[in-house]
Write an enzyme that holds these catalytic residues in place. Sequence first.
Site, PDB file in Angstrom:
ATOM      1  CG  LEU A 200      -1.879   1.326   1.209  1.00  0.00           C
ATOM      2  CD1 LEU A 200      -2.767   1.200  -0.067  1.00  0.00           C
ATOM      3  CD2 LEU A 200      -2.809   1.288   2.730  1.00  0.00           C
ATOM      4  CD1 TRP A 201       2.979   4.409  -4.252  1.00  0.00           C
ATOM      5  CD2 TRP A 201       2.381   2.249  -4.134  1.00  0.00           C
ATOM      6  NE1 TRP A 201       3.682   3.778  -5.117  1.00  0.00           N
ATOM      7  CE2 TRP A 201       3.359   2.391  -4.961  1.00  0.00           C
ATOM      8  CE3 TRP A 201       1.760   0.911  -3.669  1.00  0.00           C
ATOM      9  CZ2 TRP A 201       3.819   1.359  -5.765  1.00  0.00           C
ATOM     10  CZ3 TRP A 201       2.463   0.018  -4.503  1.00  0.00           C
ATOM     11  CH2 TRP A 201       3.516   0.091  -5.256  1.00  0.00           C
ATOM     12  CB  ILE A 238       3.615   0.445   4.999  1.00  0.00           C
ATOM     13  CG1 ILE A 238       2.318  -0.243   5.802  1.00  0.00           C
ATOM     14  CG2 ILE A 238       3.377   2.141   4.830  1.00  0.00           C
ATOM     15  CD1 ILE A 238       1.164  -0.091   5.109  1.00  0.00           C
ATOM     16  CE  LYS A 239       6.475   4.481  -3.560  1.00  0.00           C
ATOM     17  NZ  LYS A 239       5.746   4.906  -4.753  1.00  0.00           N
ATOM     18  CD  GLN A 240       4.019   7.595   4.044  1.00  0.00           C
ATOM     19  OE1 GLN A 240       3.983   8.540   3.287  1.00  0.00           O
ATOM     20  NE2 GLN A 240       3.045   7.133   4.762  1.00  0.00           N
TER      21      GLN A 240
END
Length: 352
Positions: A200-201, A238-240
Site C-alpha cells: 500500500l502506497w 507499506i510504501k511511504q
Amino acid sequence: MADSKIIELLGSDAEMLLNHKCSTIDKSMIHAPSPNHVDEVWALSNRNPQVLRSLQQILGHGRLGNTGYVSILPVDQGIEHSGGASFAPNPIYFDPENIVKLAIEGGCNAVASTFGVLGAVARKYAHKIPFVVKINHNELLSYPESYDQIMFGTIKEAWEMGAVAVGATIYFGSPESNKQIVEVAKAFEYAHSLGMATILWCYLRNSAFKVDGVDYHASSDLTGQANHLGVTIQADIIKQKLPTNNGGYNAVKVGKTNKLVYEKLTTDNPIDLARYQVANCYMGRAGLINSGGESKGATDLADAVRTAVINKRAGGMGLISGRKAFQKDMKVGVELLNAIQDVYLDDSITIA
C-alpha cells in the site's frame, strides 16, 4: 565501517547517519528485517500459505534475495503523471519490456507497474521476476485537474497474468479517502484469498496539510498514522515517503496526538523520524519501504543512498525507487539500483 563509496556519497551527513544511536524507540522493540522474516512474522498471522509463498518469492529474489530487504522498481508514472512527463528523458521506457529489463538487470526483488505494462509482457517475464500490479491510479488528463484513485483493472486479472502481489494507493486525508479505504480493503482481501501479497502506497493529500508555507505531507507524525491505517487494512508492505519534518498534527490541528510523540518518541534526526514510521507499521511486522522520490539529476545517486541508509537504520525493509532509475540511460539506472542494494548488503550498516 561502511563501504568508502557509501561514506563518500553521504558526504557531511556520514557521521550523523552512520553512527547515530536511536534513543527514542529502542531497536529491541522492532521486528527488523531478517532472512527468516516470513517464518518469524507473517507465519504467525492470518495470511494463508499461498500469500506466505508470494511474500517469500519477493523476499527471495534479486541481489537482496534472502536478506529480508527489498529493492523494487516502480513504474506507474505513465498514468500518474503522463507518458511524456515520465519517459521523455529516455523514450525506450515507453516500451514495457524495457521497464522489466531494467528491474532484472538492476537485480531488483520485483517490478511494480500498471496492468497494461505488465500484461503486455507477462508470458515472457512473469516467471522471471515477481510482478506487482498497481491496481489504482490518479490520472491527470481530466480537466479541471482532480486527485482521486481509480481502479484500472481487477484483482482476478492481476492474478491471471502471474502477479505475486498487488499494489494500491490511498490518499489519506483527502475528501475521497473513505471511498478509497473501502475499495482497497476489499481488493486486498480478495488478493489475499487468491494468494497474492499486498503493498500500500500510504500517501497524504490535502491542501490543508500546508501551513504557513510549510508542507506537512511528509511529516513523521502524519505519515506514521497513514502507515497505521495501512496495516489496519492488512497491507503486507507499506510504501511511504521519507519523513522530512514533524509536528503535522499540531500545525494542521487535525485529529489527536500526544506530547510524548515529540518529547520522547521522535527527535529531529532523520533516522528517528523514520523509526516512528516503522513503529506505526506494527513495529515493523509490516515492512516499511520508503520511496526514492523524483529525479533531480546530478544528486540522484547520493540522495538514493542517503534514503537507503536512513530506511535501513530506522528498521525499514527497503526502497522502491523509480524515476531516479528509469529517467536515465539503462546502464546508469542499473548502477543506481545496485548502489541502493549495496547499502542493504553492507553488514556494517545496522539498525540504529
